[in-house]
Design a protein around this motif. Structure first.
Motif, PDB file in Angstrom:
ATOM      1  N   VAL A 136       0.836  -1.203   0.000  1.00 52.58           N
ATOM      2  CA  VAL A 136       0.000   0.000   0.000  1.00 52.58           C
ATOM      3  C   VAL A 136       0.871   1.253   0.000  1.00 52.58           C
ATOM      4  O   VAL A 136       0.619   2.214  -0.736  1.00 52.58           O
ATOM      5  N   LYS A 137       1.934   1.245   0.808  1.00 48.60           N
ATOM      6  CA  LYS A 137       2.844   2.396   0.866  1.00 48.60           C
ATOM      7  C   LYS A 137       3.478   2.656  -0.498  1.00 48.60           C
ATOM      8  O   LYS A 137       3.545   3.803  -0.955  1.00 48.60           O
ATOM      9  N   ASN A 138       3.944   1.594  -1.153  1.00 45.65           N
ATOM     10  CA  ASN A 138       4.582   1.756  -2.463  1.00 45.65           C
ATOM     11  C   ASN A 138       3.589   2.260  -3.508  1.00 45.65           C
ATOM     12  O   ASN A 138       3.933   3.074  -4.368  1.00 45.65           O
ATOM     13  N   HIS A 166      15.591  17.759   2.514  1.00 45.54           N
ATOM     14  CA  HIS A 166      14.685  16.864   3.233  1.00 45.54           C
ATOM     15  C   HIS A 166      14.401  17.326   4.660  1.00 45.54           C
ATOM     16  O   HIS A 166      13.336  17.036   5.208  1.00 45.54           O
ATOM     17  N   TRP A 167      15.367  18.033   5.282  1.00 41.44           N
ATOM     18  CA  TRP A 167      15.213  18.428   6.684  1.00 41.44           C
ATOM     19  C   TRP A 167      15.101  19.934   6.840  1.00 41.44           C
ATOM     20  O   TRP A 167      15.203  20.451   7.959  1.00 41.44           O
ATOM     21  N   ASN A 192      10.852   8.046  -4.437  1.00 40.12           N
ATOM     22  CA  ASN A 192       9.844   7.369  -3.608  1.00 40.12           C
ATOM     23  C   ASN A 192      10.416   6.977  -2.252  1.00 40.12           C
ATOM     24  O   ASN A 192       9.751   7.107  -1.217  1.00 40.12           O
ATOM     25  N   ASP A 193      11.666   6.498  -2.268  1.00 43.72           N
ATOM     26  CA  ASP A 193      12.278   6.010  -1.036  1.00 43.72           C
ATOM     27  C   ASP A 193      12.755   7.123  -0.123  1.00 43.72           C
ATOM     28  O   ASP A 193      12.876   6.917   1.096  1.00 43.72           O
ATOM     29  N   TRP A 194      13.027   8.300  -0.683  1.00 43.84           N
ATOM     30  CA  TRP A 194      13.575   9.391   0.121  1.00 43.84           C
ATOM     31  C   TRP A 194      12.638  10.601   0.202  1.00 43.84           C
ATOM     32  O   TRP A 194      11.967  10.791   1.206  1.00 43.84           O
ATOM     33  N   THR A 195      12.579  11.397  -0.861  1.00 41.51           N
ATOM     34  CA  THR A 195      11.831  12.664  -0.780  1.00 41.51           C
ATOM     35  C   THR A 195      10.362  12.445  -0.465  1.00 41.51           C
ATOM     36  O   THR A 195       9.817  13.039   0.468  1.00 41.51           O
ATOM     37  N   ILE A 196       9.699  11.583  -1.232  1.00 44.34           N
ATOM     38  CA  ILE A 196       8.264  11.374  -1.028  1.00 44.34           C
ATOM     39  C   ILE A 196       8.015  10.682   0.318  1.00 44.34           C
ATOM     40  O   ILE A 196       7.041  10.981   1.022  1.00 44.34           O
ATOM     41  N   PHE A 197       8.925   9.791   0.711  1.00 45.47           N
ATOM     42  CA  PHE A 197       8.831   9.173   2.039  1.00 45.47           C
ATOM     43  C   PHE A 197       8.896  10.244   3.132  1.00 45.47           C
ATOM     44  O   PHE A 197       8.087  10.255   4.057  1.00 45.47           O
ATOM     45  N   TRP A 247       6.152  11.374   5.810  1.00 44.13           N
ATOM     46  CA  TRP A 247       6.501  11.227   7.234  1.00 44.13           C
ATOM     47  C   TRP A 247       6.246  12.519   7.993  1.00 44.13           C
ATOM     48  O   TRP A 247       5.674  12.516   9.079  1.00 44.13           O
ATOM     49  N   TRP A 248       6.657  13.668   7.423  1.00 45.89           N
ATOM     50  CA  TRP A 248       6.417  14.950   8.103  1.00 45.89           C
ATOM     51  C   TRP A 248       4.918  15.224   8.243  1.00 45.89           C
ATOM     52  O   TRP A 248       4.469  15.720   9.279  1.00 45.89           O
TER      53      TRP A 248
END
Length: 496
Positions: A36-38, A136-137, A309-314, A318-319
């Protein structure tokens, strides 16, 4: 506990069902949540990028708009906490433990597996790694927290509404937020908070265990992590019982002292000149590429899209998922500040501190990797920072400071979360009952322990990311509602 609302019991049932599923069928639970996450990342990545970028641009607009003069409270109200304590609490609740966990590991990962067109482990990959960590931060992350917190603080302190997510939507839905609709919204916010903080507790226990193993040979095991969580739970419950003005405030100030001490050691003992050069150059690169990074979806590059998908969109998901918890806590400690002061403090100071942190830890980690002494790139994320320290003078002292900082951030996050959960399940009370905070504290720690035991932390993290999609819709409505109310207030001021 007469002050407990219906949302507490509904959320508790939902949490028990989700955790029970994770315990009974952990592998299936992880596969399902991962699928579902992917799917969400692939199908709604563009939506996350647009939403978070919109929040950032609105945040900047509020700083320069006449709206910025409006105070979060009555015109005579003034801040409850000093500027330093306020900033320390923002930083500790919002990012704290994540910076220690990813400070060295994330830039190193981007350097080794580069997301841009440049090959891995090149000079361009080095620059890109730092830019991406800043991105990202940086501003976007704090804009998500800031807009959530601003809506909550404005309606709570300016308009006299209860400190609930649902109360911010009154200009759109009217009195319907006092019924089933409001309950559903608040249950969703509590659910996301519980699972988000439980994930943080689990990850924090894993990293503390890794640090203690590195320093003292304590075995990396479930038993060690269980003991760590029990000790931390006792400490944060004691802090939670002491109240907002004592426990969290004192811990947040201690966090900043430890963080500055650790940062000083890394800058002084690492490649000092290069750290400052990379910091300066990366600020320019970040600002230069900010718009492009904000909207990059890589539609024609499968590999690059997978990385996004694994970094920016994650991260964006998350935020958003963490924004009910962090936003509500920030709102609670921000009464009396003007909107302009609030947004500048929230956007600029934590972003600059994060930039300095990633410059120091990221540059040191990459230089350690380049020297070939230690293969940090293949080290487990929770161990990266300690392996990096092993190549520096006074490594044991620095590692000990890092462990103390992780524990301190660990306690502060859990303490803040119990306060927020208590607020959300006691009709938005500014002083939730201590016994309710204790119940939520035990629930969070129990979830972390149970899912660590069955190996379900990844699935728990997936649940948090999935929860971000529907909450993003609520967040957009919160911002819309905020501007509706601000527009009406400005109209009244002009008439007067």
């Amino acid at each position: 506990m007469k002050k407990i609302s219906l949302t507490f019991y509904i959320t508790l049932v939902a949490v028990i069902i989700a955790v029970g599923y994770g315990v009974i069928a952990p592998d299936h639970f992880e596969r399902m949540t991962s699928d579902v996450k992917n799917w969400i990342a692939s199908s709604f990545g563009w939506y996350y990028l647009l939403t978070v970028s919109m929040l950032f641009f609105i945040s900047v607009y509020l700083i320069f708009s006449p709206i910025g003069r409006i105070r979060l409270g009555k015109d005579s109200d003034r801040p409850q906490f000093s500027l330093i304590s306020w900033l320390a609490m923002l930083f500790s609740a919002g990012m704290g433990i994540g910076l220690v966990f990813y400070g060295a590991a994330e830039p190193l990962s981007h350097y080794a597996v580069n997301p841009a067109t440049a090959g891995p482990e090149t000079a361009e990959a080095y620059k890109e790694a730092m830019r991406q960590a800043f991105f990202h931060w940086g501003f976007h992350a704090w804009a998500v927290y800031g807009m959530t917190a601003l809506a909550l603080a404005y309606f709570q302190f300016r308009k006299g509404q209860p400190g609930l997510i649902s109360a911010t939507l009154k200009p759109i839905f009217g009195d319907r937020v006092n019924g089933p609709l409001g309950i559903v919204i608040d249950v969703f916010a509590i659910f996301a908070t519980v699972f988000g903080v439980a994930t943080s507790l689990g990850l924090g226990a894993v990293q503390v265990n890794a640090g203690l193993h590195y320093l003292f040979g304590i075995p990396v095991s479930f038993l060690s992590q269980l003991i760590i969580i029990i000790i931390v739970t006792i400490l944060f419950l004691v802090s939670a019982w002491s109240g907002l003005g004592k426990g969290i405030k004192i811990l947040s100030n201690a966090n900043m002292v430890l963080a500055i001490a650790l940062l000083f050691f890394v800058i002084a003992l690492g490649p000092t000149l290069l750290i400052f050069d990379m910091f300066t150059d990366s600020i320019g690169g970040y600002l230069e590429h900010l718009v492009r990074m904000s909207f990059r979806t890589a539609p024609l590059d499968v590999g690059n899209r997978a990385w996004l998908n694994d970094w920016t969109i994650f991260y964006w998901a998350w935020w958003i998922a963490w924004s009910p918890f962090v936003g509500m806590f920030i709102a609670r400690v921000s009464k009396g500040r003007t909107i302009r002061e609030f947004m500048i403090g929230l956007l600029v100071v934590p972003t600059v501190l994060s930039m300095i942190w990633f410059s120091a830890f990221g540059t040191t980690a990459i230089e350690t990797q380049k020297a070939g002494i230690i293969d940090l790139a293949s080290t487990a994320t929770e161990l990266t920072i300690f392996e990096m320290f092993s190549g520096m003078p006074w490594s044991s002292i620095i590692s000990m400071i890092a462990i103390l900082l992780i524990i301190s951030f660990f306690i502060t996050s859990a303490d803040s979360a119990t306060f927020v959960l208590g607020m959300q399940s006691s009709y938005g009370s500014l002083t939730p009952p201590n016994n309710l905070k204790v119940v939520w504290g035990v629930i969070q720690s129990s979830i972390a322990v149970i899912l660590l035991f069955v190996g379900g932390l990844d699935a728990l993290q997936n649940v948090v990311i999935i929860a971000a999609l529907p909450f993003s819709v609520i967040l957009i409505m919160m911002v819309t509602s905020l501007f509706m109310s601000l527009k009406e207030e400005r109209r009244k001021v002009k008439r007067r």
